[in-house]
Design a protein around this motif. Structure first.
Motif, PDB file in Angstrom:
ATOM      1  N   TYR A   9       7.684   3.651   0.475  1.00  0.00           N
ATOM      2  CA  TYR A   9       7.426   4.542   0.040  1.00  0.00           C
ATOM      3  C   TYR A   9       7.382   5.792   0.910  1.00  0.00           C
ATOM      4  CZ  TYR A   9       4.463   1.706  -4.003  1.00  0.00           C
ATOM      5  OH  TYR A   9       4.200   1.317  -4.857  1.00  0.00           O
TER       6      TYR A   9
ATOM      7  N   PRO B 293       0.879  -1.522  -0.201  1.00  0.00           N
ATOM      8  CA  PRO B 293       0.437  -0.117   0.151  1.00  0.00           C
ATOM      9  C   PRO B 293       0.620   0.665   0.065  1.00  0.00           C
ATOM     10  CG  PRO B 293      -0.257  -0.940   2.121  1.00  0.00           C
ATOM     11  CD  PRO B 293       0.405  -2.413   1.094  1.00  0.00           C
TER      12      PRO B 293
ATOM     13  N   ASN C 189       5.693   8.381   4.637  1.00  0.00           N
ATOM     14  CA  ASN C 189       6.177   9.889   4.804  1.00  0.00           C
ATOM     15  C   ASN C 189       5.781  10.896   3.773  1.00  0.00           C
ATOM     16  OD1 ASN C 189       7.139  12.400   6.075  1.00  0.00           O
ATOM     17  ND2 ASN C 189       9.543  11.417   6.691  1.00  0.00           N
TER      18      ASN C 189
ATOM     19  N   ARG D 219       1.465  12.197  -1.588  1.00  0.00           N
ATOM     20  CA  ARG D 219       1.555  11.116  -1.311  1.00  0.00           C
ATOM     21  C   ARG D 219       0.369  10.494  -3.083  1.00  0.00           C
ATOM     22  NH1 ARG D 219      -3.038   9.555   2.066  1.00  0.00           N
ATOM     23  NH2 ARG D 219      -4.016  10.809   0.925  1.00  0.00           N
TER      24      ARG D 219
ATOM     25  N   SER E 216       2.639  15.047   5.566  1.00  0.00           N
ATOM     26  CA  SER E 216       3.091  14.820   7.031  1.00  0.00           C
ATOM     27  C   SER E 216       3.903  15.614   7.922  1.00  0.00           C
ATOM     28  CB  SER E 216       3.726  13.590   7.272  1.00  0.00           C
ATOM     29  OG  SER E 216       5.143  14.579   6.422  1.00  0.00           O
TER      30      SER E 216
ATOM     31  N   GLU F 272       1.692   4.152   2.077  1.00  0.00           N
ATOM     32  CA  GLU F 272       1.945   4.800   2.491  1.00  0.00           C
ATOM     33  C   GLU F 272       3.030   4.653   2.849  1.00  0.00           C
ATOM     34  OE1 GLU F 272      -0.165   1.448   5.104  1.00  0.00           O
ATOM     35  OE2 GLU F 272      -1.383   1.838   4.188  1.00  0.00           O
TER      36      GLU F 272
END
Lengths: 434, 434, 434, 434
Positions: free
Chosen positions: A359, A330, A334, A406, A338, A332
């Protein structure tokens, strides 16, 4: 004040007009949000040829909308200023002559305020257009608008890395933001483990409805030997071992070109490392502070990543290996949302079956030269210059960083930089034979 | 808005405390007055290594007061920021390490506002000091304070020539000021005549109570052959004849070094000349406008001045010849106080006995290499680096320009620049044998 | 083997045909004699842009005869090869396009043998011409022939300094010649004394029948303050004191340009000094050998000469001062004919009234920028490019060196080099105020 | 005179001592044979940093034998000169300091004769060694000796391409050899056809007993899409069409880096093309002559090969595609043994099933960046620097050229050069999708 809860827009290939308008607004406003901490003077400076002034980024992304959407889709559209096309074209030879890249920092006008006026002029025209056109036109324009959103997100990351370089050049060590409190880290980084992957024929590259850059296409088969991949990124502490064992003075660890580069540039450590009174510090977007040894090492060149791997009797992954390892993980990590703007120490060991930190945090150098995929065809027209013409003398990086939105990243996403580039958030993951 | 009636300060060697304080205030405020037309962004840019950002000028002249007056005379004085000494030292090796000159434009902080705060901090301390110290101290400090005022006036001129270069680099051709209405010129420039001077032993150089830089001393004797001097400066129109007759493509007109320079730099006309649609224009501090052929030619290098003179079967004057011709002429002309910021056409023929335009308008290249006068001794300490260490590979210019404060210039004043410098207001007066 | 008793020709302005022919033969053969110790490979190399390959020198001086004498005086004359004019023109723009100076060492052909064939072809035509023409023609040609002889003598010196540089670049430290035995030196250099000269109006420059370059003319008056001059040259031992007292690391001793140069070039001693196992050695034309501390210091730049003088609270002489001091001194000393090819220690103190070592050994840097004398007129035509176009950014040197033919030098002779030149035999004599 | 019937040695991995000795002699003598047409002066010149003087090649290959065989296998061996290790090491950092590559042309000594003495000294010791050692030692040394032979063959090709560059720099256009008569060509080149290859998993890379460089290993599997390959090389005539249709002025045909390169270098045609009086000529090893339009185009950079392919709506092959297409083709063609030293027009169409001109004539640029094969391990010790450290910023070329010894090439052979290199015999074969 920057609102960190506010996510950057996720520019998916959207179905409805309203969603597209919302995405446009989100992406455009996030760009401006990133500039809020800056003083007017910070917008002007170009600290090296690779860096662009923030002011230029703000104008260039607007120029992109003007050139590829408004001029094409809105008859009679005129730019706010006849010279802006010349000033804010980045590298599109098809569009015409342009202002020389290393001279972007010599241009005090348009002022920051005038640059924002230019942005708002473009926004107004864009929103008019998006509201006014019929469904057929909307459908036709959606791909280029989506590209424009992706393009602006790329510049969001560049704005952060560029302003970091500008501020770091300054002996006063100014901060972009003051440091935020982070939850205490676990105190130690989980030990590095090796994950193994079987040999076989695999498919890599993009396929399907979602957005992807042309360089991710076409999806195609590759044969891979069995390989293994490190469970996490290399840390500052581990990289310090390399430095202290004389890594920068052993020529056989380095590519020939890398060895010449570190001699000529007198590199002894990653960019932004600075020894003060015998203590290693690091320049961050939050100013100069003591080194946190648990963070992933960052701001290393390909040469350094490659030399470190050789010193560890390992190697960097190929981009195909990386993609195969990442495809089921997935997205996900930093990312820019953030508000940390810096790589974070790995908190927990994660699963035994999947590598951590794939990632976000830092872009991972691969050993793959940036090259066209089999059957690659650049888009027709000027946007065809977006990617293809850079497929030479660069290496592919994967996974996104703490400065990447992201929604901008994918398992198939191919970033690329020359092997001596260090001002991006670039780091190291080890790979090897089984 | 700049008030042109307001004269720049005349920093004479003054007798009274109050007069010194007034001069200090006048010079310091005139520096800031010159910046009023600028946008914040304009303060930041360094368009070539020779140019400094306006922000840097503002801080450097303040650093001079701090370093040579406050630190010396006021026990316990501390600068506003510990790094400012490093950032704003220009070339004084005795003072210590300093920020690399060509990188002055990479520093976005201190901001313009912080720079003004620094100025005001220094002003407050300087005015305190001047008010507080006793007469003996005042007498002791007067020479270095006077030097500080002269130094700041030099930077006033540099600020104008530097910002002109910054704005001219910009394809948008921004103006520093909008053009003011000038009285209509007479329509034609008086014809060039030759004034003759007898041979003999003459004294040149500074003597007496008034201020002079150390390089104007000691006064000494020189023997001069009889010579003649042009009654006025060379005009744009006359220089155009040189261009149109192929002056830039005839190697025998040029010094060898000059010929290489014009090839390499591809010079075909003075700096800031620009042909648009077949018409010559010129970039001025009031923006780009059509050429006025009656104005003195400006922004030429020594090489161009020398080649033009050779083409006219004439030569440039030596600095001794110039000084002898100028010594009895009143110091009047087109200085910075005119608010014109550009050379002006000569209105009337003037007297039959004295050359016109000797002061103001443009600095006049002489054929004299910048060298120490016989018996020259630089001042002891760091201020000794002010002039002497540059006595190599430069040529002397005389007479001041439209960017020089009137009170700053003298018949003995020696300005100096390398032979390829063009961004100052530099022009040509012909000389020859009798 | 070089026969050192054989004097170089003395190319005076001669009256008779036979004497001119003899001089021509002597000068031409001395050029070839200087090449005898060379291997074929040595003729080819250009070790830096300022250096020319020996092969090029041999051809260029022949080209000079062809261009300025044969082509002019002998109808139908054709060069040995149509491309030689292009290849062997040094800097005469009037003659046409030419091969780029820094690329002279890339040309392997004509071979050395072909180059000698070219010389002999020219010699044959020159001797034919000199024999055949009538007296009127001879009289007309004598000045340009005399210039050609002087020109060739200048290149004799350059050949030696250039080949010295070529051999010194080689880690094998090859010698041009093996060292000859010299009479033992007296063991110590006489102490430096100061000779004083009165103020007054003096005449300097060339006048009369003998040959002089145009840059020595016209003879003219100068006013000089009283001055004093050192009785001898600065020695290696004295210069070592400067080095050991930190001379190369004290910025206030240096001209600004000099300080930058020594930083950039990392100069810590004169050219050709080399420390081996803690012992100073020096590369000479006889190979690398231990330093003789009594020899005059050599291969220093103007910057170093100037800094040394400042460190000694003295200065360099002006060229007028030097000429006044030298005018009554016989032209004797260590010239090329000695076969020593290196400066020699001063044997005896000499007279109390005249400085020693004024001629030969090393060219003495003066503080005079190379500039036209008042009323200077370059010769018409291409030979007018010989001197005048270099009157910029160079300094005058006086007195000749151990590589200069004795008959080539005069008290009025003006040699000139840029301030960073070190590969000539250049040294230091101190001067000062009385 | 060069005897063209004499074949270059075929350094196979041989079984017997006598065969090894014979091969050694053949390879070594062929190196010297290639130098026979040279004048002494030709051996000295380095016309650009990439080029080495012939003298240096001769010495460096001898140094290789000394360093990797004699010093290792013969106790007490000393070089002919203690400085030769420093002078003739090319790039082996493990061996120690070395003379700076761009300065190889500044070294006139050792002379050519001394260099041959060095060769013969090494030969004598090598032949002694090969005769003297026992079978076990012979077996142990055979791999490094074989590498030494291959290494010397590589330098044979470099000697030819380097001397071609040296001679071509010379405005006299000297020839290495005079042109030989070739059989008349057929008059026209067979039309270009496309050969198709199926998709599949293939093995590429070296396996087995014969010699191969480490970069050809290990043999490994790749997946290839179906592709097609041109039946022959691109000709000068076809490339002229590209030039005349404006190929060098259409930015969208070029990689970004290539476009910058052709602007900066002002490339308008392949290296060595020269227009004289409106006619295209070409500099060859046999001097300047009229273009033969039927010959394969040669001396193009990767950028030009890539741009040409794009203009033809094709692409370059990958190295895997090339190897698959070449693996069953006999190694025949225009190699160095032909004595032609220039690419030859294709005489006959060849088979319908196999591409022509795969070996010899010109090295074919592939689109594959030079990278390690999966599982690549460089050899241990200094010879490990032979290949691996260059795997960055270069492209692979395949097939050998008219300057390659026939026995030196293989279907798996990977040559590599940076994308801007043009002085090798490099050409173009088109590929594409099916």
């Amino acid at each position: 004040m920057v609102d960190y809860v506010q996510p950057a827009a996720a520019p998916k290939q959207v179905a409805t007009r309203q969603a597209l308008i919302e995405q446009y607004k989100l992406v455009r406003s996030f760009t401006e949000q990133l500039c809020e901490p800056l003083a007017t003077e910070d917008y002007v400076v170009q600290s090296m040829p690779d860096v662009s002034p923030t002011k230029w980024h703000l104008a260039h992304v607007s120029w992109f909308w003007e050139t590829f959407v408004l001029s094409a889709a809105q008859p009679g559209y005129t730019s706010l200023h006849p010279q802006y096309t010349y000033l804010f074209n980045s590298y599109y030879d098809s569009i015409g002559e342009r202002h020389c890249r290393p001279r972007r920092g010599l241009i005090s006008r348009p002022t920051v305020e005038e640059t924002y006026q230019y942005r708002h002029y473009v926004d107004q025209h864009m929103l008019d257009l998006l509201t006014r056109i019929d469904e057929a036109q909307l459908t036709e324009l959606t791909p280029i608008i989506t590209l424009g959103l992706q393009h602006e997100q790329q510049h969001q990351e560049l704005m952060l890395t560029d302003i970091k370089h500008v501020l770091a050049c300054n002996p006063l060590h100014p901060a972009y933001l003051s440091e935020r409190k982070h939850p205490p880290s676990s105190g130690s980084v989980p030990p590095l483990k090796w994950l193994s992957y079987e040999e076989g024929i695999f498919e890599i590259g993009h396929q399907g409805d979602g957005f992807a850059f042309d360089n991710e296409c076409p999806r195609h088969r590759v044969f891979l030997n069995a390989f293994r991949l490190a469970s996490r990124l290399v840390t500052n502490g581990e990289y310090l071992d390399f430095i202290e064992s004389g890594g920068y003075s052993i020529p056989t660890l380095w590519l020939s070109e890398g060895w010449h580069t570190i001699q000529e540039q007198q590199w002894q450590a990653p960019l932004y490392w600075e020894k003060r009174d015998g203590q290693w510090h690091v320049q961050t977007l939050m100013g100069l502070r003591k080194m946190n040894w648990d963070e992933p090492v960052c701001h290393v060149s390909y040469y350094e990543a490659d030399a470190y791997a050789r010193w560890k009797h390992a190697r960097l992954a190929t981009e195909a290996e990386w993609e195969i390892a990442a495809r089921d993980i997935p997205i996900e990590g930093n990312f820019v949302e953030s508000g940390r703007y810096h790589p974070a120490p790995l908190a927990s060991a994660g699963s035994d079956e999947q590598p951590a930190q794939m990632y976000g945090d830092v872009w991972e150098w691969t050993q793959s030269a940036y090259a066209p995929y089999p059957g690659y065809k650049p888009a027709p027209g000027a946007v065809g210059e977006y990617n293809g013409k850079f497929m030479c003398s660069q290496f592919v990086l994967r996974g996104g960083s703490c400065a990447t939105p992201r929604a901008h990243v994918r398992s198939t996403y191919r970033n690329f930089f020359p092997p001596d580039a260090r001002w991006q958030f670039t780091g190291i993951r080890l790979a090897g034979e089984v």
